[in-house]
Design a protein around this motif. Structure first.
Motif, PDB file in Angstrom:
ATOM      1  N   ALA A  82       0.806  -1.218   0.000  1.00 21.09           N
ATOM      2  CA  ALA A  82       0.000   0.000   0.000  1.00 21.09           C
ATOM      3  C   ALA A  82       0.841   1.271   0.000  1.00 21.09           C
ATOM      4  O   ALA A  82       0.344   2.344  -0.354  1.00 21.09           O
ATOM      5  CB  ALA A  82      -0.931  -0.004   1.214  1.00 21.09           C
ATOM      6  N   LEU A  83       2.113   1.192   0.382  1.00 20.11           N
ATOM      7  CA  LEU A  83       2.971   2.380   0.440  1.00 20.11           C
ATOM      8  C   LEU A  83       3.849   2.547  -0.793  1.00 20.11           C
ATOM      9  O   LEU A  83       4.495   3.587  -0.946  1.00 20.11           O
ATOM     10  CB  LEU A  83       3.859   2.320   1.686  1.00 20.11           C
ATOM     11  CG  LEU A  83       3.154   2.442   3.034  1.00 20.11           C
ATOM     12  CD1 LEU A  83       4.160   2.347   4.169  1.00 20.11           C
ATOM     13  CD2 LEU A  83       2.382   3.753   3.131  1.00 20.11           C
ATOM     14  N   THR A  84       3.897   1.551  -1.664  1.00 15.97           N
ATOM     15  CA  THR A  84       4.750   1.640  -2.851  1.00 15.97           C
ATOM     16  C   THR A  84       4.339   2.840  -3.704  1.00 15.97           C
ATOM     17  O   THR A  84       3.170   3.024  -4.018  1.00 15.97           O
ATOM     18  CB  THR A  84       4.648   0.358  -3.682  1.00 15.97           C
ATOM     19  OG1 THR A  84       5.022  -0.763  -2.871  1.00 15.97           O
ATOM     20  CG2 THR A  84       5.560   0.427  -4.893  1.00 15.97           C
ATOM     21  N   GLY A  85       5.316   3.661  -4.062  1.00 17.42           N
ATOM     22  CA  GLY A  85       5.046   4.832  -4.884  1.00 17.42           C
ATOM     23  C   GLY A  85       4.551   6.044  -4.117  1.00 17.42           C
ATOM     24  O   GLY A  85       4.256   7.073  -4.727  1.00 17.42           O
ATOM     25  N   THR A  86       4.457   5.959  -2.790  1.00 23.16           N
ATOM     26  CA  THR A  86       4.038   7.096  -1.972  1.00 23.16           C
ATOM     27  C   THR A  86       5.246   7.686  -1.253  1.00 23.16           C
ATOM     28  O   THR A  86       6.293   7.040  -1.152  1.00 23.16           O
ATOM     29  CB  THR A  86       2.992   6.668  -0.926  1.00 23.16           C
ATOM     30  OG1 THR A  86       3.637   5.885   0.098  1.00 23.16           O
ATOM     31  CG2 THR A  86       1.876   5.847  -1.565  1.00 23.16           C
ATOM     32  N   PRO A  87       5.130   8.903  -0.726  1.00 22.21           N
ATOM     33  CA  PRO A  87       6.267   9.502  -0.008  1.00 22.21           C
ATOM     34  C   PRO A  87       6.685   8.725   1.233  1.00 22.21           C
ATOM     35  O   PRO A  87       7.811   8.904   1.714  1.00 22.21           O
ATOM     36  CB  PRO A  87       5.736  10.889   0.379  1.00 22.21           C
ATOM     37  CG  PRO A  87       4.656  11.176  -0.599  1.00 22.21           C
ATOM     38  CD  PRO A  87       4.028   9.858  -0.904  1.00 22.21           C
ATOM     39  N   LEU A  88       5.820   7.864   1.757  1.00 22.65           N
ATOM     40  CA  LEU A  88       6.134   7.134   2.985  1.00 22.65           C
ATOM     41  C   LEU A  88       6.767   5.774   2.728  1.00 22.65           C
ATOM     42  O   LEU A  88       7.023   5.028   3.679  1.00 22.65           O
ATOM     43  CB  LEU A  88       4.865   6.953   3.827  1.00 22.65           C
ATOM     44  CG  LEU A  88       4.177   8.243   4.280  1.00 22.65           C
ATOM     45  CD1 LEU A  88       2.948   7.927   5.114  1.00 22.65           C
ATOM     46  CD2 LEU A  88       5.133   9.130   5.052  1.00 22.65           C
ATOM     47  N   GLU A 307      -5.179  11.643  11.299  1.00 24.13           N
ATOM     48  CA  GLU A 307      -5.660  10.665  10.321  1.00 24.13           C
ATOM     49  C   GLU A 307      -5.845  11.312   8.951  1.00 24.13           C
ATOM     50  O   GLU A 307      -5.467  10.729   7.925  1.00 24.13           O
ATOM     51  CB  GLU A 307      -6.988  10.061  10.801  1.00 24.13           C
ATOM     52  CG  GLU A 307      -6.856   9.148  12.015  1.00 24.13           C
ATOM     53  CD  GLU A 307      -6.711   9.890  13.328  1.00 24.13           C
ATOM     54  OE1 GLU A 307      -6.445   9.233  14.351  1.00 24.13           O
ATOM     55  OE2 GLU A 307      -6.851  11.140  13.336  1.00 24.13           O
ATOM     56  N   THR A 308      -6.409  12.522   8.914  1.00 14.93           N
ATOM     57  CA  THR A 308      -6.607  13.221   7.637  1.00 14.93           C
ATOM     58  C   THR A 308      -5.274  13.585   7.007  1.00 14.93           C
ATOM     59  O   THR A 308      -5.111  13.502   5.785  1.00 14.93           O
ATOM     60  CB  THR A 308      -7.452  14.491   7.858  1.00 14.93           C
ATOM     61  OG1 THR A 308      -8.656  14.149   8.540  1.00 14.93           O
ATOM     62  CG2 THR A 308      -7.803  15.137   6.529  1.00 14.93           C
ATOM     63  N   LEU A 309      -4.294  13.981   7.824  1.00 15.32           N
ATOM     64  CA  LEU A 309      -2.974  14.316   7.293  1.00 15.32           C
ATOM     65  C   LEU A 309      -2.282  13.084   6.733  1.00 15.32           C
ATOM     66  O   LEU A 309      -1.637  13.151   5.676  1.00 15.32           O
ATOM     67  CB  LEU A 309      -2.124  14.958   8.391  1.00 15.32           C
ATOM     68  CG  LEU A 309      -0.703  15.362   7.994  1.00 15.32           C
ATOM     69  CD1 LEU A 309      -0.700  16.264   6.766  1.00 15.32           C
ATOM     70  CD2 LEU A 309       0.017  16.049   9.153  1.00 15.32           C
ATOM     71  N   LEU A 310      -2.406  11.947   7.418  1.00 16.89           N
ATOM     72  CA  LEU A 310      -1.803  10.719   6.905  1.00 16.89           C
ATOM     73  C   LEU A 310      -2.447  10.323   5.572  1.00 16.89           C
ATOM     74  O   LEU A 310      -1.748   9.913   4.638  1.00 16.89           O
ATOM     75  CB  LEU A 310      -1.947   9.599   7.927  1.00 16.89           C
ATOM     76  CG  LEU A 310      -1.330   8.245   7.544  1.00 16.89           C
ATOM     77  CD1 LEU A 310       0.154   8.392   7.224  1.00 16.89           C
ATOM     78  CD2 LEU A 310      -1.522   7.231   8.671  1.00 16.89           C
ATOM     79  N   LYS A 311      -3.757  10.466   5.462  1.00 17.75           N
ATOM     80  CA  LYS A 311      -4.433  10.174   4.191  1.00 17.75           C
ATOM     81  C   LYS A 311      -3.942  11.113   3.088  1.00 17.75           C
ATOM     82  O   LYS A 311      -3.725  10.684   1.947  1.00 17.75           O
ATOM     83  CB  LYS A 311      -5.940  10.302   4.357  1.00 17.75           C
ATOM     84  CG  LYS A 311      -6.591   9.208   5.173  1.00 17.75           C
ATOM     85  CD  LYS A 311      -8.099   9.429   5.240  1.00 17.75           C
ATOM     86  CE  LYS A 311      -8.791   8.344   6.030  1.00 17.75           C
ATOM     87  NZ  LYS A 311     -10.255   8.559   6.090  1.00 17.75           N
ATOM     88  N   ALA A 312      -3.777  12.395   3.407  1.00 22.52           N
ATOM     89  CA  ALA A 312      -3.288  13.356   2.410  1.00 22.52           C
ATOM     90  C   ALA A 312      -1.872  13.008   1.965  1.00 22.52           C
ATOM     91  O   ALA A 312      -1.510  13.191   0.806  1.00 22.52           O
ATOM     92  CB  ALA A 312      -3.330  14.768   2.987  1.00 22.52           C
ATOM     93  N   THR A 313      -1.053  12.488   2.882  1.00 27.46           N
ATOM     94  CA  THR A 313       0.303  12.076   2.529  1.00 27.46           C
ATOM     95  C   THR A 313       0.285  10.908   1.547  1.00 27.46           C
ATOM     96  O   THR A 313       1.195  10.757   0.735  1.00 27.46           O
ATOM     97  CB  THR A 313       1.074  11.671   3.801  1.00 27.46           C
ATOM     98  OG1 THR A 313       1.017  12.752   4.735  1.00 27.46           O
ATOM     99  CG2 THR A 313       2.527  11.372   3.494  1.00 27.46           C
TER     100      THR A 313
END
Length: 323
Positions: A82-88, A307-313
């Motif tokens: 789920a994190l592949t390709g995301t900043p995290l 939670e909203t900030l993590l979703k935006a990330t």
């Protein structure tokens, strides 16, 4: 538990932080706090889960690694989570991410956040800019009506650079040249009367018409009234684009307001931005877009929870009510 012990236990809840109270709710609901971030990541990814290589949705579950479900793309054979390709992607300590997001919403410094979470300050710094990589893009698509524009100048900073391109100076020092020069970085801020705001780091030195032509047309209506100070670049920009324009500020004549036409809103935003930046005792110029996005998150109050900030990330932004 004895009644006296229970009362002493309850009395301690007053001292809990917001995140600690939320973690307590998670414990009572049967979800361990260390799994809350992982569960949120998995839920957020499910809506748009596809292969990052070929964008196929034909997937199979492919075991688990680092607390996350892995998937295998049937057409191309690539595996991902789920994190592949995301900043995290490739970051550790997922259990602390919601707490760190709370630190960002509280404008905590790198060292303060690191101390609260028990992580290294370099980790805290890395997380700051990973969390802001996508969240800073949650901006209004277009400004309407009366739109104020003004520029803000900050002294260029090479904070953190291994090799300086100029002689070193004390942090927060002054420019060697008087007035606006190439030692200062220009930040262009445009804000309409509904509070929607866009900003751009245009570069060093004075603002130019070419920079305005590059930045503003994609984010403003053609029928707006652009209100600015007397900078010649705004007048030239308005003539070339055919946008209605009024220059209301003439400091030499002592004129700052003409009825309802003024630039007080954007100047107030400048003031809040300057005051907020002082918390960090100097911001590296190369990271300015991230800090501008961070300030907008706090000023617009569109992201109010970790939670909203993590979703935006992860790329899922709250619904825009004003466009």
């Amino acid at each position: 538990m004895l009644q006296t012990q229970w009362q002493a236990f309850i009395a301690q809840f007053v001292a809990l932080s917001r995140r600690q109270r939320l973690d307590s709710v998670e414990i009572l609901s049967g979800t361990p706090p260390e799994q809350a971030a992982v569960a949120l990541i998995e839920r957020t990814a499910q809506a748009r889960l596809c292969c990052p290589a070929c964008h196929s949705r034909h997937l199979h579950r492919h075991g688990q690694a680092n607390d996350l479900q892995r998937y295998r793309c049937v057409p191309c054979g690539k595996t991902f989570n789920a994190l592949t390709g995301t900043p995290l992607a490739h970051l550790r300590h997922k259990a602390l991410w919601l707490q760190y997001a709370d630190c960002l919403l509280s404008s905590d410094s790198v060292r303060k956040a690191a101390q609260q979470l028990g992580i290294h300050r370099n980790t805290s710094f890395r997380w700051r800019h990973r969390f802001l990589a996508l969240a800073k893009n949650d901006r209004p698509r277009c400004l309407h009506g009366i739109t104020e524009a003004d520029e803000l100048y900050l002294l260029e900073s090479e904070k953190g650079a291994r090799h300086l391109r100029r002689p070193a100076r004390r942090r927060g020092g002054s420019a060697r040249q008087r007035g606006i020069s190439s030692e200062q970085v220009c930040i262009l801020v445009a804000r309409d009367r509904t509070g929607q705001t866009v900003d751009f780091v245009t570069g060093k030195g004075q603002l130019t018409k070419q920079q305005l032509l590059y930045c503003l047309p994609p984010v403003i209506d053609r029928d707006i009234l652009l209100v600015t100070d007397g900078h010649a670049a705004y007048s030239a920009f308005a003539r070339e684009t055919g946008i209605s324009h009024q220059a209301v500020v003439n400091l030499r004549a002592g004129i700052r307001v003409r009825g309802a036409v003024h630039v007080q809103n954007v100047n107030a935003y400048h003031s809040r931005l300057r005051g907020w930046l002082r918390i960090f005792h100097g911001v590296a110029t190369r990271y300015l877009p991230n800090y501008l996005g961070w300030r907008w998150i706090l000023d617009a109050r569109r992201i109010l929870s970790a939670e909203t900030l993590l979703k935006a990330t992860l790329g899922e932004f709250p619904h825009l009510t004003v466009t």
